[in-house]
Design a protein around this motif. Sequence first.
Motif, PDB file in Angstrom:
ATOM      1  N   GLU A   1       0.822  -1.211   0.000  1.00  0.00           N
ATOM      2  CA  GLU A   1       0.000   0.000   0.000  1.00  0.00           C
ATOM      3  C   GLU A   1       0.858   1.263   0.000  1.00  0.00           C
ATOM      4  OE1 GLU A   1      -2.681  -0.199   3.247  1.00  0.00           O
ATOM      5  OE2 GLU A   1      -3.641  -2.066   2.590  1.00  0.00           O
ATOM      6  N   LEU A   2       2.084   1.162   0.522  1.00  0.00           N
ATOM      7  CA  LEU A   2       2.991   2.308   0.580  1.00  0.00           C
ATOM      8  C   LEU A   2       4.095   2.223  -0.472  1.00  0.00           C
ATOM      9  CD1 LEU A   2       3.459   2.675   4.449  1.00  0.00           C
ATOM     10  CD2 LEU A   2       1.785   3.789   2.975  1.00  0.00           C
ATOM     11  N   LEU A   3       4.524   1.023  -0.787  1.00  0.00           N
ATOM     12  CA  LEU A   3       5.613   0.823  -1.741  1.00  0.00           C
ATOM     13  C   LEU A   3       5.144  -0.172  -2.809  1.00  0.00           C
ATOM     14  CD1 LEU A   3       8.521   0.393   0.857  1.00  0.00           C
ATOM     15  CD2 LEU A   3       7.767   2.502  -0.254  1.00  0.00           C
ATOM     16  N   PRO A   4       4.740   0.302  -3.985  1.00  0.00           N
ATOM     17  CA  PRO A   4       4.171  -0.587  -5.009  1.00  0.00           C
ATOM     18  C   PRO A   4       5.223  -1.510  -5.603  1.00  0.00           C
ATOM     19  CG  PRO A   4       4.473   1.615  -5.883  1.00  0.00           C
ATOM     20  CD  PRO A   4       4.784   1.706  -4.417  1.00  0.00           C
ATOM     21  N   ARG A   5       4.752  -2.441  -6.422  1.00  0.00           N
ATOM     22  CA  ARG A   5       5.655  -3.432  -7.027  1.00  0.00           C
ATOM     23  C   ARG A   5       6.718  -2.774  -7.904  1.00  0.00           C
ATOM     24  NH1 ARG A   5       3.731  -8.574  -6.288  1.00  0.00           N
ATOM     25  NH2 ARG A   5       1.567  -8.726  -5.598  1.00  0.00           N
ATOM     26  N   THR A   6       6.369  -1.700  -8.590  1.00  0.00           N
ATOM     27  CA  THR A   6       7.356  -1.030  -9.432  1.00  0.00           C
ATOM     28  C   THR A   6       8.511  -0.473  -8.609  1.00  0.00           C
ATOM     29  OG1 THR A   6       5.970   0.972  -9.305  1.00  0.00           O
ATOM     30  CG2 THR A   6       5.713  -0.444 -11.243  1.00  0.00           C
ATOM     31  N   PHE A   7       8.222  -0.078  -7.363  1.00  0.00           N
ATOM     32  CA  PHE A   7       9.281   0.406  -6.476  1.00  0.00           C
ATOM     33  C   PHE A   7      10.303  -0.689  -6.222  1.00  0.00           C
ATOM     34  CE2 PHE A   7      11.029   0.503  -2.197  1.00  0.00           C
ATOM     35  CZ  PHE A   7      11.573   1.771  -2.114  1.00  0.00           C
ATOM     36  N   TRP A   8       9.834  -1.904  -5.949  1.00  0.00           N
ATOM     37  CA  TRP A   8      10.735  -3.005  -5.624  1.00  0.00           C
ATOM     38  C   TRP A   8      11.530  -3.449  -6.845  1.00  0.00           C
ATOM     39  CZ3 TRP A   8      11.351  -3.496  -0.652  1.00  0.00           C
ATOM     40  CH2 TRP A   8      10.309  -3.107   0.200  1.00  0.00           C
ATOM     41  N   ILE A   9      10.917  -3.400  -8.019  1.00  0.00           N
ATOM     42  CA  ILE A   9      11.639  -3.740  -9.242  1.00  0.00           C
ATOM     43  C   ILE A   9      12.773  -2.757  -9.480  1.00  0.00           C
ATOM     44  CG2 ILE A   9      11.441  -3.890 -11.756  1.00  0.00           C
ATOM     45  CD1 ILE A   9       8.616  -4.945 -11.381  1.00  0.00           C
ATOM     46  N   GLU A  10      12.492  -1.464  -9.312  1.00  0.00           N
ATOM     47  CA  GLU A  10      13.528  -0.456  -9.508  1.00  0.00           C
ATOM     48  C   GLU A  10      14.599  -0.549  -8.432  1.00  0.00           C
ATOM     49  OE1 GLU A  10      14.060   4.414  -9.869  1.00  0.00           O
ATOM     50  OE2 GLU A  10      12.051   3.534  -9.680  1.00  0.00           O
ATOM     51  N   LEU A  11      14.195  -0.847  -7.201  1.00  0.00           N
ATOM     52  CA  LEU A  11      15.158  -0.975  -6.097  1.00  0.00           C
ATOM     53  C   LEU A  11      16.145  -2.109  -6.376  1.00  0.00           C
ATOM     54  CD1 LEU A  11      15.797   0.100  -3.184  1.00  0.00           C
ATOM     55  CD2 LEU A  11      14.449  -1.829  -2.345  1.00  0.00           C
ATOM     56  N   GLN A  12      15.637  -3.245  -6.810  1.00  0.00           N
ATOM     57  CA  GLN A  12      16.498  -4.382  -7.142  1.00  0.00           C
ATOM     58  C   GLN A  12      17.423  -4.049  -8.309  1.00  0.00           C
ATOM     59  OE1 GLN A  12      12.944  -6.955  -7.429  1.00  0.00           O
ATOM     60  NE2 GLN A  12      14.140  -8.477  -6.317  1.00  0.00           N
ATOM     61  N   ALA A  13      16.865  -3.432  -9.345  1.00  0.00           N
ATOM     62  CA  ALA A  13      17.654  -3.129 -10.532  1.00  0.00           C
ATOM     63  C   ALA A  13      18.751  -2.117 -10.232  1.00  0.00           C
ATOM     64  CB  ALA A  13      16.746  -2.602 -11.641  1.00  0.00           C
ATOM     65  N   ARG A  14      18.508  -1.181  -9.338  1.00  0.00           N
ATOM     66  CA  ARG A  14      19.496  -0.136  -9.067  1.00  0.00           C
ATOM     67  C   ARG A  14      20.617  -0.627  -8.163  1.00  0.00           C
ATOM     68  NH1 ARG A  14      17.799   5.760  -6.853  1.00  0.00           N
ATOM     69  NH2 ARG A  14      16.531   5.625  -8.758  1.00  0.00           N
ATOM     70  N   PHE A  15      20.290  -1.334  -7.102  1.00  0.00           N
ATOM     71  CA  PHE A  15      21.305  -1.688  -6.101  1.00  0.00           C
ATOM     72  C   PHE A  15      21.735  -3.154  -6.131  1.00  0.00           C
ATOM     73  CE2 PHE A  15      18.893   1.822  -3.926  1.00  0.00           C
ATOM     74  CZ  PHE A  15      19.861   2.780  -4.138  1.00  0.00           C
ATOM     75  N   GLY A  16      21.077  -3.985  -6.941  1.00  0.00           N
ATOM     76  CA  GLY A  16      21.420  -5.397  -6.934  1.00  0.00           C
ATOM     77  C   GLY A  16      22.107  -5.896  -8.178  1.00  0.00           C
ATOM     78  N   ASN A  17      22.302  -5.036  -9.192  1.00  0.00           N
ATOM     79  CA  ASN A  17      22.912  -5.511 -10.431  1.00  0.00           C
ATOM     80  C   ASN A  17      24.402  -5.790 -10.237  1.00  0.00           C
ATOM     81  OD1 ASN A  17      24.647  -3.123 -11.588  1.00  0.00           O
ATOM     82  ND2 ASN A  17      22.724  -2.167 -10.923  1.00  0.00           N
ATOM     83  N   MET A  18      24.959  -6.579 -11.137  1.00  0.00           N
ATOM     84  CA  MET A  18      26.328  -7.064 -10.981  1.00  0.00           C
ATOM     85  C   MET A  18      27.364  -5.945 -11.013  1.00  0.00           C
ATOM     86  SD  MET A  18      26.878  -8.828 -14.755  1.00  0.00           S
ATOM     87  CE  MET A  18      25.309  -9.703 -14.639  1.00  0.00           C
ATOM     88  N   TYR A  19      27.093  -4.872 -11.752  1.00  0.00           N
ATOM     89  CA  TYR A  19      28.054  -3.775 -11.829  1.00  0.00           C
ATOM     90  C   TYR A  19      28.071  -2.970 -10.527  1.00  0.00           C
ATOM     91  CZ  TYR A  19      28.152  -4.919 -16.769  1.00  0.00           C
ATOM     92  OH  TYR A  19      28.293  -5.584 -17.962  1.00  0.00           O
ATOM     93  N   TYR A  20      26.902  -2.780  -9.915  1.00  0.00           N
ATOM     94  CA  TYR A  20      26.863  -2.096  -8.622  1.00  0.00           C
ATOM     95  C   TYR A  20      27.575  -2.933  -7.562  1.00  0.00           C
ATOM     96  CZ  TYR A  20      25.069   0.539  -4.653  1.00  0.00           C
ATOM     97  OH  TYR A  20      24.980   1.298  -3.512  1.00  0.00           O
ATOM     98  N   ILE A  21      27.366  -4.251  -7.584  1.00  0.00           N
ATOM     99  CA  ILE A  21      28.024  -5.129  -6.624  1.00  0.00           C
ATOM    100  C   ILE A  21      29.526  -5.105  -6.823  1.00  0.00           C
ATOM    101  CG2 ILE A  21      28.202  -7.508  -5.800  1.00  0.00           C
ATOM    102  CD1 ILE A  21      25.567  -6.129  -5.154  1.00  0.00           C
ATOM    103  N   ARG A  22      29.958  -5.109  -8.062  1.00  0.00           N
ATOM    104  CA  ARG A  22      31.393  -5.118  -8.351  1.00  0.00           C
ATOM    105  C   ARG A  22      32.072  -3.857  -7.835  1.00  0.00           C
ATOM    106  NH1 ARG A  22      32.607  -5.900 -14.496  1.00  0.00           N
ATOM    107  NH2 ARG A  22      31.472  -7.835 -14.003  1.00  0.00           N
ATOM    108  N   GLU A  23      31.392  -2.718  -7.916  1.00  0.00           N
ATOM    109  CA  GLU A  23      31.995  -1.457  -7.503  1.00  0.00           C
ATOM    110  C   GLU A  23      31.836  -1.177  -6.007  1.00  0.00           C
ATOM    111  OE1 GLU A  23      30.458   1.678  -9.879  1.00  0.00           O
ATOM    112  OE2 GLU A  23      31.260   0.891 -11.771  1.00  0.00           O
ATOM    113  N   ASN A  24      30.761  -1.699  -5.395  1.00  0.00           N
ATOM    114  CA  ASN A  24      30.457  -1.322  -4.017  1.00  0.00           C
ATOM    115  C   ASN A  24      30.447  -2.489  -3.034  1.00  0.00           C
ATOM    116  OD1 ASN A  24      29.509   1.684  -4.433  1.00  0.00           O
ATOM    117  ND2 ASN A  24      28.489   0.501  -6.022  1.00  0.00           N
TER     118      ASN A  24
END
Length: 270
Positions: free
Chosen positions: A123-146
């Motif tokens: 109700e506060l954080l829709p499904r699109t929020f979680w998709i974008e959250l995963q894509a921004r902070f969970g991708n392999m390039y973000y993991i490699r750098e951070n």
Amino acid sequence: MQKRGFKSRLTSSLAFILGLFILVFSPSPALAVNNPELLPDEVTPVVDLANFLPDLQEESLIQEIETFEADTGWRIRVLTQYDRSPGRAVINFWGLDDKSILLVADSRGGNILSFSIGDDVYELLPRTFWIELQARFGNMYYIRENGENTSILTALDTVKGCLVKGGCGVVPGLPREQWILTLVTSIVGGLVFGFAGTPRKPDQVFAWQWVLIISPLWGILFIAFGIGPVVTRTSDWLPLFRNVMGFALGVLVAYLSPFLNQSSASNSNT
């Protein structure tokens, strides 16, 4: 150096798009298995089976989660795994309910982050929020750098910040690679606007009727893809100003190109 910077931005943009593709078409975290023996005897909000979190960082995270739950009522739980998964055992272990958020970090997939969300949270954080959250902070390039630990902590901080302020439709903040995409679409929208407005009659200054006819195209490019992602993610005026200037530049280039071509052609004839 410029080539390296462009290559880095290009790979980051591709990673963001790839992450969205993987998350849209991949299933949610698999909890079909049931291995309670992998869980500790003492209940704790963080179970770091993959050892992604240093000891001091894990202790600090546990305290923050417990304080956040006491203050707000939202239950955040973190599970990291690598070879085997506790699966459905975590449901009874933590007593997950409609106000629970389970972050699962697993480096075996294309994206390290996945979430299991209670119904009240949506109700506060829709499904699109979680998709974008995963894509921004969970991708392999973000993991490699951070690193995995930064990915987990940054995602949790984003979730907690949005819950405290009553919800978010999108993930706050505008990464550089995402802003570049909005700038490109703004410029393309300006080019479409300028070409549509090019005079097609001898006594015509600007073809407004064609601009209106093609308005869905340049409107989507400039407003929906160029302005919308910026104003919904940041209050900083500079990215918005640059996108507007990019749109205006595209309009001028497309509108003035025919006149410049005619001028150069007439000069060559003389």
